[in-house]
Design a protein around this motif. Structure first.
Motif, PDB file in Angstrom:
ATOM      1  N   ASP A  14       0.550   0.614  13.843  1.00 54.09           N
ATOM      2  CA  ASP A  14      -0.359   0.023  14.077  1.00 54.09           C
ATOM      3  C   ASP A  14      -0.120  -1.653  14.868  1.00 54.09           C
ATOM      4  O   ASP A  14      -0.715  -2.344  15.583  1.00 54.09           O
ATOM      5  CB  ASP A  14      -1.652   0.025  13.436  1.00 54.09           C
ATOM      6  CG  ASP A  14      -1.250  -0.660  11.986  1.00 54.09           C
ATOM      7  OD1 ASP A  14       0.602  -0.387  11.763  1.00 54.09           O
ATOM      8  OD2 ASP A  14      -1.865  -0.720  11.130  1.00 54.09           O
ATOM      9  N   SER A  35       3.791   0.704   2.441  1.00 55.79           N
ATOM     10  CA  SER A  35       3.619   0.241   3.622  1.00 55.79           C
ATOM     11  C   SER A  35       3.462  -1.652   2.195  1.00 55.79           C
ATOM     12  O   SER A  35       2.967  -1.790   1.888  1.00 55.79           O
ATOM     13  CB  SER A  35       2.272  -0.163   4.145  1.00 55.79           C
ATOM     14  OG  SER A  35       1.811  -1.017   4.749  1.00 55.79           O
ATOM     15  N   ARG A  91       5.523  -0.731  10.747  1.00 56.79           N
ATOM     16  CA  ARG A  91       4.074   0.656  11.032  1.00 56.79           C
ATOM     17  C   ARG A  91       3.769   0.390  12.619  1.00 56.79           C
ATOM     18  O   ARG A  91       3.671  -0.453  13.703  1.00 56.79           O
ATOM     19  CB  ARG A  91       2.854  -0.105  10.122  1.00 56.79           C
ATOM     20  CG  ARG A  91       3.054  -0.170   8.686  1.00 56.79           C
ATOM     21  CD  ARG A  91       1.752  -0.139   7.945  1.00 56.79           C
ATOM     22  NE  ARG A  91       0.807  -0.512   8.445  1.00 56.79           N
ATOM     23  CZ  ARG A  91      -0.265  -1.019   7.497  1.00 56.79           C
ATOM     24  NH1 ARG A  91      -0.029  -0.914   6.875  1.00 56.79           N
ATOM     25  NH2 ARG A  91      -1.451  -0.340   8.051  1.00 56.79           N
ATOM     26  N   TYR A 125       0.644  -1.176   0.387  1.00 50.74           N
ATOM     27  CA  TYR A 125       0.586  -0.243  -0.112  1.00 50.74           C
ATOM     28  C   TYR A 125       1.286   1.749   0.067  1.00 50.74           C
ATOM     29  O   TYR A 125       1.966   1.300   0.698  1.00 50.74           O
ATOM     30  CB  TYR A 125      -1.007   0.105   1.270  1.00 50.74           C
ATOM     31  CG  TYR A 125      -1.047   1.378   1.586  1.00 50.74           C
ATOM     32  CD1 TYR A 125      -2.880   1.031   0.554  1.00 50.74           C
ATOM     33  CD2 TYR A 125      -0.935   1.791   2.596  1.00 50.74           C
ATOM     34  CE1 TYR A 125      -3.792   2.716   0.743  1.00 50.74           C
ATOM     35  CE2 TYR A 125      -1.821   3.335   2.217  1.00 50.74           C
ATOM     36  CZ  TYR A 125      -3.275   3.514   1.774  1.00 50.74           C
ATOM     37  OH  TYR A 125      -3.219   4.988   1.451  1.00 50.74           O
ATOM     38  N   HIS A 126       0.381   2.295  -1.019  1.00 54.93           N
ATOM     39  CA  HIS A 126       1.002   3.840  -0.222  1.00 54.93           C
ATOM     40  C   HIS A 126       0.062   4.492  -1.271  1.00 54.93           C
ATOM     41  O   HIS A 126      -0.936   4.248  -1.915  1.00 54.93           O
ATOM     42  CB  HIS A 126       2.267   3.443  -1.421  1.00 54.93           C
ATOM     43  CG  HIS A 126       1.736   2.918  -3.246  1.00 54.93           C
ATOM     44  ND1 HIS A 126       1.732   3.971  -3.897  1.00 54.93           N
ATOM     45  CD2 HIS A 126       2.838   2.293  -3.840  1.00 54.93           C
ATOM     46  CE1 HIS A 126       1.319   3.330  -5.042  1.00 54.93           C
ATOM     47  NE2 HIS A 126       2.056   2.082  -4.828  1.00 54.93           N
ATOM     48  N   ASN A 184      -2.841   7.364   1.548  1.00 60.12           N
ATOM     49  CA  ASN A 184      -2.540   8.512   1.863  1.00 60.12           C
ATOM     50  C   ASN A 184      -2.164   7.926   4.103  1.00 60.12           C
ATOM     51  O   ASN A 184      -2.285   6.869   4.046  1.00 60.12           O
ATOM     52  CB  ASN A 184      -3.591   8.053   2.414  1.00 60.12           C
ATOM     53  CG  ASN A 184      -4.937   9.419   1.343  1.00 60.12           C
ATOM     54  OD1 ASN A 184      -4.759  10.197   0.723  1.00 60.12           O
ATOM     55  ND2 ASN A 184      -6.876   8.531   1.514  1.00 60.12           N
ATOM     56  N   ASN A 185      -1.481   8.847   4.234  1.00 61.58           N
ATOM     57  CA  ASN A 185      -1.053   8.426   5.546  1.00 61.58           C
ATOM     58  C   ASN A 185       0.301   7.471   5.406  1.00 61.58           C
ATOM     59  O   ASN A 185       0.698   7.445   6.208  1.00 61.58           O
ATOM     60  CB  ASN A 185      -1.765   7.786   6.595  1.00 61.58           C
ATOM     61  CG  ASN A 185      -3.456   7.941   7.131  1.00 61.58           C
ATOM     62  OD1 ASN A 185      -3.111   9.496   6.756  1.00 61.58           O
ATOM     63  ND2 ASN A 185      -4.313   7.503   7.047  1.00 61.58           N
ATOM     64  N   ILE A 186       0.564   8.085   4.443  1.00 62.38           N
ATOM     65  CA  ILE A 186       2.079   7.293   3.964  1.00 62.38           C
ATOM     66  C   ILE A 186       2.612   8.425   3.531  1.00 62.38           C
ATOM     67  O   ILE A 186       2.365   9.115   2.285  1.00 62.38           O
ATOM     68  CB  ILE A 186       2.018   5.957   2.843  1.00 62.38           C
ATOM     69  CG1 ILE A 186       1.005   4.985   3.349  1.00 62.38           C
ATOM     70  CG2 ILE A 186       3.803   4.998   2.469  1.00 62.38           C
ATOM     71  CD1 ILE A 186       1.750   4.068   5.580  1.00 62.38           C
ATOM     72  N   GLU A 187       4.129   8.543   3.716  1.00 61.00           N
ATOM     73  CA  GLU A 187       5.137   9.202   2.978  1.00 61.00           C
ATOM     74  C   GLU A 187       5.176   8.879   1.566  1.00 61.00           C
ATOM     75  O   GLU A 187       5.075   7.598   1.008  1.00 61.00           O
ATOM     76  CB  GLU A 187       5.990   9.227   3.623  1.00 61.00           C
ATOM     77  CG  GLU A 187       5.944   9.589   4.806  1.00 61.00           C
ATOM     78  CD  GLU A 187       7.931   9.925   5.534  1.00 61.00           C
ATOM     79  OE1 GLU A 187       8.602  10.304   5.014  1.00 61.00           O
ATOM     80  OE2 GLU A 187       7.658   9.372   6.930  1.00 61.00           O
TER      81      GLU A 187
END
Length: 781
Positions: free
Chosen positions: A778, A737, A776, A726-727, A729-732
């Protein structure tokens, strides 16, 4: 080699049917490739235009009354040369134009009924360019006769050693030897010479023989119907009586000849080697640059022919020619082959000379052709002039006839052997009871040893009569690595193909290869002029051909050599998949193949050799023909093992492939030094445990690197899978991720929570240290 049945029957006395003859030809090694049925051309007849009147409803059309030999028809015609009294070709109702699907029907043209069509030369496929008017026939044509020779045409495949069967007479000789008929005896005319030849001949190239006659006061003209029919029925264009006669002798007896316009020759003709840089313009209108290895025929001022290959435009025999020099020669087969390839010229003449023309028929062919020209065109003939010695002597073989039955595994009596060999033209003297002196005829230079005679007898007697005999001893079937790989790939749903080991230079360049050292000097086709640096282009062409025929789901492979360095060729296993992974069915859902399908095939091939794939590196592929973001390279210690991935869209467009295709290539020579892991079977009796990990890492970190780090972190790990990337929102922006599922299991005990926690911590630490990433948030909570 094409010929009509009637042409064959000019030399073979037989009552055998067409089917019997063609079956026998194939059985004796003269494989029949095709039988062309010309009965569909029976509807084209010679007709005479009786009346021509204006069309009542069209200014450019004419209304004609045409007689076809039995009835008078009304034909609407727009040709500007149609007129009362001419003979032309009528396409009767129901006939189909040659090389066309157009069928003649009774139809109304501008309100007037037309009961056929008057044809032009182009409509009859007798001219490549569009004809302006209908064809006009001479008085040789009789109204009502069929225009085309409707006899069946036989097309046989002649092997390179059988130059004698590039003439109808040689084919008739072979058939007569089988007992299917009797070979008709040839009658060679003796010329009555009334003049001396003003043209002399000389040979200085040291490998040729030339002879010829001068014929004065000839009247060259359009060929008689029977001659045009013979040639045009096998696809040869009629030119003029003199030229057509030389072609008729070539097809009948495998004896190429050439007729020069004698007035365009200054002095005599010399067969010599060309000078480097000399230029020559052939009958085809093309200019050629010659070298010292090519034999030519010149008069000291002009080059009149490339020996045995093609004549010159400057001494072309035309309808205006009145004096000719008729040449019959023998040229070295190897020299002709080399010259033909160097100049990229292939003619009916060079094709025969390269396969050895009968030297013993050189003068006989000259006499036959000269007499035919005299009979058809008139004229006065000179004495025969010739230069150099012609070696047409028979070679001798000491032959033990018992070898036929011993080595050929047949039961042929000595009398039958004698009959077969004699009918094939061999002369035999019985030296002893068991040994024969066999004299080989001049037209069979391929027969040189006793084994060749065994083959000749077995061939004519019948390969189908060879007895089956069990193999003696214990026969072991050996397999090799390539055979084992073929079984593996077949089991994975692939079909094996075999393609040429060369390809087009332009295609190779589009695939990123431009090594001029592998260009072929004399390619058999301009589309195959370089040794292939990769199998992938050839496989893509196979894919394109299959898609064009409606087969869009395909998995193919090939094992073969590639040439990309000066070392020995490398053997490569290459495969391509395209379309769906499964046939449509109601049990499973199909999907389009992707890069992971061929990656799995790649790994399966490596594991077949017990390669430990955990020790291999996976990097991005930078090959021009792979998709940059959807491909990879397997390597070990900087040595490439192979490539896999999705083929680049621009490469697929090159082959007109409109669907996605994926492929792989394994360099088999590079597998031998890879680490081997002969895995033993482990019975995991205890419960496994799965843990998920998610890391934030830079986008340029390769997923395969993370998987390898995790796999090597513990012996308790049995499986590592990526289940999310995943890349957003909320990821630079430069981060992504990646989530992994890791399975732990011990073969000796049930894992405790402390062990699992310890292994998990090790995984996190190693990934973060080696990639610069982090767990991460979480995951930490």
């Amino acid at each position: 080699m094409k010929f009509t049945l009637s042409w064959l029957l000019e030399h073979l006395e037989t009552n055998a049917s067409l089917e019997e003859i063609t079956d026998k030809l194939t059985h004796i090694g003269l494989e029949v490739e095709n039988i062309i049925d010309n009965t569909k051309l029976a509807g084209f007849v010679v007709a005479k235009v009786l009346e021509v009147a204006p069309h009542p409803n069209a200014d450019k059309l004419k209304l004609c009354k045409v007689h076809d030999g039995s009835k008078t028809l009304q034909i609407v015609c727009g040709a500007n040369n149609v007129r009362e009294g001419i003979k032309t070709v009528l396409a009767s109702l129901g006939s189909t134009l040659p090389e066309s699907d157009f069928t003649i029907k009774s139809t109304k043209i501008r309100g007037v009924l037309s009961e056929g069509m008057l044809c032009s030369a182009s409509e009859l496929a007798l001219a490549q360019e569009e004809s302006e008017g209908i064809i006009e026939l001479s008085d040789d044509y009789k109204v009502g006769d069929k225009f085309f020779n409707c006899d069946s045409v036989i097309d046989i495949n002649v092997t390179p050693n059988r130059g004698d069967c590039l003439g109808v007479y040689g084919i008739a000789r072979d058939l007569a030897a089988t007992g299917i008929g009797t070979l008709k005896a040839l009658s060679i005319p003796q010329l009555t010479c009334s003049i001396d030849s003003p043209i002399d001949v000389k040979v200085t190239d040291g490998e040729s023989f030339i002879s010829g006659v001068y014929i004065a006061n000839v009247k060259n003209k359009e060929s008689p119907k029977w001659l045009k029919d013979e040639l045009e029925s096998i696809g040869m264009r009629s030119i003029s009586t003199i030229v057509d006669i030389t072609n008729y002798i070539m097809i009948s007896f495998g004896r190429p000849m050439h007729a020069y316009d004698a007035k365009k020759i200054e002095g005599g003709l010399t067969v010599r080697k060309a000078n480097n840089g000399e230029k020559f313009t052939g009958l085809n209108g093309k200019e050629y640059l010659l070298n010292k290895d090519i034999s030519i025929i010149s008069d000291g001022k002009n080059i009149h022919a490339i020996a045995g290959i093609i004549g010159s435009k400057c001494s072309e025999c035309t309808l205006e020619t009145t004096d000719i020099f008729l040449e019959s020669a023998w040229f070295d087969p190897i020299s002709i082959t080399k010259s033909s390839r160097q100049l990229n010229i292939s003619t009916d003449s060079s094709y025969r000379f390269a396969r050895s023309v009968d030297p013993g028929f050189t003068l006989d062919g000259l006499h036959l052709a000269a007499q035919m020209i005299l009979d058809s065109c008139g004229g006065e003939v000179s004495n025969v002039v010739s230069s150099d010695n012609l070696d047409a002597k028979s070679s001798l073989i000491n032959f033990n006839y018992h070898n036929v039955n011993e080595f050929g595994s047949v039961s042929v009596s000595p009398d039958e052997m004698l009959d077969i060999l004699t009918k094939l033209g061999f002369s035999i003297d019985k030296k002893t009871e068991d040994i024969w002196n066999v004299y080989v005829p001049s037209w069979r230079p391929d027969v040189t040893i006793p084994a060749d005679l065994v083959e000749e007898v077995a061939r004519i007697y019948g390969y189908d009569k060879i007895k089956e005999e069990p193999l003696t001893g214990n026969v072991e079937v050996e397999t090799n690595m390539h055979d084992d790989l073929r079984i593996l790939m077949t089991s994975r749903g692939f079909h094996e193909v075999l393609t040429w080991s060369f390809m087009s230079e332009s295609t190779a360049e589009k695939f990123g290869y431009s090594n001029k050292l592998f260009i072929i000097d004399n390619p058999f086709n301009n589309n195959f002029n370089i040794m292939r640096p990769s199998i992938m282009p050839n496989l893509l062409q196979v894919v394109a051909d299959n898609i064009a025929h409606g087969i869009s789901d395909l998995a193919i492979f090939e094992i073969g050599p590639v040439y990309d360095s000066l070392n020995q060729p490398k053997y490569v296993l290459s495969g391509i998949k395209t379309g769906n992974n499964l046939p449509r069915n109601h049990y499973n859902t199909d999907r389009k193949v992707d890069v992971f399908d061929v990656k799995a095939d790649f790994i399966a091939a490596l594991e077949f050799f017990n390669v430990n794939c955990d020790n291999l590196m996976i990097e991005r592929a930078e090959k021009e023909y792979y998709h940059l973001g959807k491909s990879g390279i397997f390597s070990f210690k900087n040595k490439v093992v192979g490539y896999f991935g999705e083929l680049h869209p621009s490469i697929l467009d090159l082959f007109n492939i409109k669907q996605k295709a994926v492929g792989f290539e394994i360099i088999l020579e590079n597998i031998g030094n890879l680490p081997v892991n002969r895995k033993r079977f482990i019975d995991y009796k205890y419960q496994n445990v799965k843990r998920d990990f998610a890391f934030i890492i830079n986008k340029d970190v390769e997923t395969g690197k993370i998987i390898n780090i995790v796999k090597r972190s513990s012996e308790l790990i049995t499986e590592v899978l990526v289940f999310d990337i995943y890349h957003g929102n909320n990821i630079e922006p430069n981060k992504m991720s990646i989530a992994l599922s890791v399975t732990f299991c011990s073969p000796t005990h049930t894992l405790t929570e402390e062990e699992i926690q310890k292994e998990s911590s090790t995984i996190v630490n190693l990934v973060c240290e080696n990639t610069g990433g982090s767990l991460r948030l979480d995951q930490k909570s």
